[in-house]
Design a protein around this motif. Structure first.
Motif, PDB file in Angstrom:
ATOM      1  N   ALA A  45      63.567  61.568  34.502  1.00  0.00           N
ATOM      2  CA  ALA A  45      63.503  63.023  34.469  1.00  0.00           C
ATOM      3  C   ALA A  45      64.332  63.577  33.311  1.00  0.00           C
ATOM      4  O   ALA A  45      65.340  62.999  32.911  1.00  0.00           O
ATOM      5  N   HIS A  46      63.894  64.716  32.800  1.00  0.00           N
ATOM      6  CA  HIS A  46      64.582  65.370  31.694  1.00  0.00           C
ATOM      7  C   HIS A  46      64.730  66.856  32.013  1.00  0.00           C
ATOM      8  O   HIS A  46      63.928  67.438  32.745  1.00  0.00           O
ATOM      9  N   GLY A  47      65.747  67.482  31.446  1.00  0.00           N
ATOM     10  CA  GLY A  47      65.923  68.926  31.563  1.00  0.00           C
ATOM     11  C   GLY A  47      65.970  69.414  32.996  1.00  0.00           C
ATOM     12  O   GLY A  47      66.691  68.880  33.842  1.00  0.00           O
ATOM     13  N   ARG A  48      65.183  70.453  33.276  1.00  0.00           N
ATOM     14  CA  ARG A  48      65.211  71.083  34.600  1.00  0.00           C
ATOM     15  C   ARG A  48      64.707  70.172  35.697  1.00  0.00           C
ATOM     16  O   ARG A  48      64.959  70.422  36.871  1.00  0.00           O
ATOM     17  N   MET A  49      63.958  69.128  35.336  1.00  0.00           N
ATOM     18  CA  MET A  49      63.480  68.199  36.362  1.00  0.00           C
ATOM     19  C   MET A  49      64.645  67.473  37.017  1.00  0.00           C
ATOM     20  O   MET A  49      64.530  67.021  38.156  1.00  0.00           O
TER      21      MET A  49
ATOM     22  N   PRO B 136      64.118  69.853  40.650  1.00  0.00           N
ATOM     23  CA  PRO B 136      62.765  69.290  40.632  1.00  0.00           C
ATOM     24  C   PRO B 136      61.768  70.076  41.468  1.00  0.00           C
ATOM     25  O   PRO B 136      60.598  70.169  41.110  1.00  0.00           O
ATOM     26  N   LYS B 137      62.205  70.644  42.586  1.00  0.00           N
ATOM     27  CA  LYS B 137      61.273  71.389  43.439  1.00  0.00           C
ATOM     28  C   LYS B 137      60.695  72.596  42.690  1.00  0.00           C
ATOM     29  O   LYS B 137      59.499  72.898  42.799  1.00  0.00           O
ATOM     30  N   ALA B 138      61.528  73.286  41.905  1.00  0.00           N
ATOM     31  CA  ALA B 138      61.033  74.432  41.150  1.00  0.00           C
ATOM     32  C   ALA B 138      60.023  73.998  40.090  1.00  0.00           C
ATOM     33  O   ALA B 138      58.989  74.648  39.896  1.00  0.00           O
ATOM     34  N   VAL B 139      60.292  72.891  39.407  1.00  0.00           N
ATOM     35  CA  VAL B 139      59.364  72.398  38.391  1.00  0.00           C
ATOM     36  C   VAL B 139      58.033  72.013  39.038  1.00  0.00           C
ATOM     37  O   VAL B 139      56.962  72.342  38.534  1.00  0.00           O
TER      38      VAL B 139
ATOM     39  N   GLY C 232      46.616  71.226  41.626  1.00  0.00           N
ATOM     40  CA  GLY C 232      45.866  71.368  42.867  1.00  0.00           C
ATOM     41  C   GLY C 232      46.537  70.779  44.086  1.00  0.00           C
ATOM     42  O   GLY C 232      45.913  70.650  45.142  1.00  0.00           O
ATOM     43  N   PHE C 233      47.821  70.416  43.997  1.00  0.00           N
ATOM     44  CA  PHE C 233      48.480  69.870  45.183  1.00  0.00           C
ATOM     45  C   PHE C 233      49.464  70.876  45.768  1.00  0.00           C
ATOM     46  O   PHE C 233      49.821  71.883  45.146  1.00  0.00           O
ATOM     47  N   GLN C 234      49.883  70.611  46.975  1.00  0.00           N
ATOM     48  CA  GLN C 234      50.835  71.463  47.673  1.00  0.00           C
ATOM     49  C   GLN C 234      52.212  70.809  47.647  1.00  0.00           C
ATOM     50  O   GLN C 234      52.344  69.593  47.749  1.00  0.00           O
ATOM     51  N   VAL C 235      53.229  71.640  47.515  1.00  0.00           N
ATOM     52  CA  VAL C 235      54.614  71.174  47.485  1.00  0.00           C
ATOM     53  C   VAL C 235      55.312  71.699  48.735  1.00  0.00           C
ATOM     54  O   VAL C 235      55.277  72.899  49.012  1.00  0.00           O
ATOM     55  N   ARG C 236      55.918  70.791  49.493  1.00  0.00           N
ATOM     56  CA  ARG C 236      56.595  71.201  50.715  1.00  0.00           C
ATOM     57  C   ARG C 236      57.989  70.590  50.759  1.00  0.00           C
ATOM     58  O   ARG C 236      58.154  69.386  50.562  1.00  0.00           O
ATOM     59  N   ALA C 237      58.966  71.442  50.990  1.00  0.00           N
ATOM     60  CA  ALA C 237      60.346  70.973  51.073  1.00  0.00           C
ATOM     61  C   ALA C 237      60.577  70.271  52.409  1.00  0.00           C
ATOM     62  O   ALA C 237      59.884  70.517  53.397  1.00  0.00           O
TER      63      ALA C 237
ATOM     64  N   VAL D  38      61.096  65.934  48.490  1.00  0.00           N
ATOM     65  CA  VAL D  38      59.997  66.892  48.403  1.00  0.00           C
ATOM     66  C   VAL D  38      58.694  66.148  48.671  1.00  0.00           C
ATOM     67  O   VAL D  38      58.497  65.024  48.197  1.00  0.00           O
ATOM     68  N   GLU D  39      57.803  66.773  49.426  1.00  0.00           N
ATOM     69  CA  GLU D  39      56.506  66.170  49.743  1.00  0.00           C
ATOM     70  C   GLU D  39      55.422  66.802  48.878  1.00  0.00           C
ATOM     71  O   GLU D  39      55.353  68.022  48.732  1.00  0.00           O
ATOM     72  N   LEU D  40      54.554  65.948  48.316  1.00  0.00           N
ATOM     73  CA  LEU D  40      53.412  66.394  47.511  1.00  0.00           C
ATOM     74  C   LEU D  40      52.141  65.975  48.227  1.00  0.00           C
ATOM     75  O   LEU D  40      51.987  64.810  48.602  1.00  0.00           O
TER      76      LEU D  40
END
Length: 510
Positions: free
Chosen positions: A47-51, A55-58, A67-72, A79-81
């Protein structure tokens, strides 16, 4: 799929699926293939920078395009993808090297992982060169029970190699895999073509074990009955990789290296064009410059992270100068590809903790890619890769000042900015006219907007980048006044007249 709230929940789920995959074939753990739909897939990422910091925000920013969903979950680092029935979990406990886990079918999991890397320049796979793969039994305290070779010179050759090996794909499975690999090298049955592509490791005992195949691109496929043993292997791999990467990314001397290359190709010029055309396997985007017969210089952008490096190639080898913000992984992957597609016996001294060879090779002083007296085609060689690098990082609007500063590494003078402006105006009026158009802010600042973001599908993305590279080479030919492009020089109108800028009310970065 059960709800995952903590990393402990995830560990139990993954261990259960590893055990189910182990029992499915009814064979002994030493003999069974790792092909089950429930086998654990782990993708090691850098990972680089903000990742690293958020990571959740990125992921939330790129979720719509992918097209995927992000769930904390119940823990900030997990984080779940989800994409249809494909589920992956991102564990960023180690912020620099997050991991993606999945027990979904390999094809779908691979596609989501590749799309995530393609969608942002803030994350890339971890690349493990052949010799690093071979050292994993010692690094992880495991036994090597399988190795696979993959060597292919065809992408860089015009004609078949009558005296060598065009292509090798081989898998050897047995308790003495390490000894067999050594004997294969000593026998010279496959001269300069024993590039290890993956190794299978067995750790633990019969009651608590993990059988994992580690690939050169950081993917691990595992079965067994101990997720803890799997994690022990992963931590050892990351510790070794992190130590090597840290050395490459620190200090000025390690960012400029010379790699002696015993070339096995019939035409170096043809190979250079293929290496830097934006396609697989090198995934480097640049516009080669002929310095002398069989000597080339290329400022190229790595298409995973959008950062640049300068490559000088001749019959003796390759000099690589990493940009100030370019991660060492760019050098690691380039060296790995040379071993897979040129010569497996290429000296990997540059990746050792103490690269003794480099101490005897003086580094040349870095030179600016262009100056106020440079011709337009020389400016284009530096500026167009910089534009592609910014697009890879997700920036669709580029400015002359921003491109000049990115290429030069310092705040440019107005004449330098004007040279960049002329190059981009030529591109927008001719070769890239279907990809970019000029825009002008209310205060008169000129910029160029790419019509579309790069595709998130990895193959489609590379196809588009290859097209842009071909168009850029046509632009160079026209600006250089080559005979093949003379007719393009006869326009009675300047590029700004042909394609006037449109008004853009948005904020343009200077």
């Amino acid at each position: 799929m059960q709800l995952i709230r903590t990393r402990a929940d995830l560990a139990l789920l993954l261990e259960r699926h590893m055990a189910q995959s182990s029992a499915r074939s009814g064979q002994t753990p030493q003999d069974e293939e790792i092909e089950g739909r429930t086998a654990l897939k782990t993708y090691l990422l850098s990972a680089h920078g903000r990742m690293r910091s958020d990571p959740k925000a990125v992921l939330g920013e790129v979720a719509g395009a992918l097209g995927f969903q992000v769930r904390a979950s119940g823990e900030r680092e997990l984080v779940e993808l989800t994409l249809g029935e494909t589920v992956l979990w991102l564990d960023s406990t180690t912020a620099r090297f997050p991991r993606l886990y999945s027990v979904s079918p390999a094809k779908e999991s691979d596609r989501v992982a590749a799309a995530l890397v393609a969608a942002t320049g803030l994350v890339e796979p971890i690349w493990l060169p052949p010799r690093m793969l071979e050292s994993l039994p010692r690094t992880t305290g495991t036994d090597m029970v399988l190795f696979s070779l993959r060597h292919d010179r065809r992408p860089l050759r015009r004609t078949p190699d009558r005296d060598g090996i065009d292509s090798v794909t081989l898998r050897f499975w047995g308790p003495r895999a390490r000894d067999t690999l050594d004997k294969l090298r000593r026998s010279e049955v496959l001269p300069a073509a024993t590039s290890v592509f993956s190794v299978r490791l067995r750790g633990g005992d019969d009651q608590c074990y993990c059988l994992a195949e580690v690939f050169h691109n950081g993917k691990i496929t595992a079965i067994g009955n101990s997720f803890q043993e799997h994690e022990r292997m992963v931590r050892a791999i990351l510790d070794s990789h992190g130590e090597s990467s840290e050395r490459l990314e620190q200090g000025t001397s390690s960012r400029c290296l010379f790699l002696p290359v015993p070339w096995t190709i019939d035409d170096l010029g043809y190979a250079v064009v293929k290496m830097f055309g934006g396609a697989e396997p090198f995934r480097l985007w640049g516009l080669p410059e002929l310095l002398a017969p069989d000597a080339f210089r290329v400022r190229a952008v790595d298409l995973d992270v959008g950062r640049s490096a300068t490559f000088t190639l001749n019959q003796k080898g390759v000099r690589v100068e990493l940009g100030p913000r370019t991660p060492g992984s760019v050098l690691v992957r380039f060296l790995s590809n040379l071993q897979y597609h040129v010569n497996a016996d290429l000296d990997a001294d540059a990746l050792l903790l103490e690269p003794l060879l480099q101490l005897t090779l003086p580094n040349e002083e870095a030179t600016a890619p262009f100056s106020e007296r440079s011709s337009l085609h020389d400016v284009a060689r530096a500026v167009l890769p910089e534009a592609i690098g910014q697009v890879v990082q997700g920036q669709l609007v580029v400015t002359a000042a921003g491109l000049a500063e990115g290429a030069l590494g310092e705040r440019p003078s107005e004449p330098l900015v004007d040279l960049v402006r002329r190059v981009m105006s030529e591109a927008a009026a001719h070769e890239w006219r279907t990809r970019i158009y000029p825009v002008q802010s209310p205060d008169g600042r000129l910029a160029w907007r790419f019509l579309d973001a790069l595709p998130v599908d990895a193959p489609a993305r590379l196809r588009e980048l290859v097209r842009l590279n071909r168009m850029a080479n046509q632009l160079l030919a026209r600006l250089s006044g080559l005979p093949m492009a003379h007719w393009l020089q006869l326009s009675l109108f300047g590029p700004e007249t042909l394609v006037p800028p449109v008004s853009d009310e948005g904020d343009l970065n200077a």
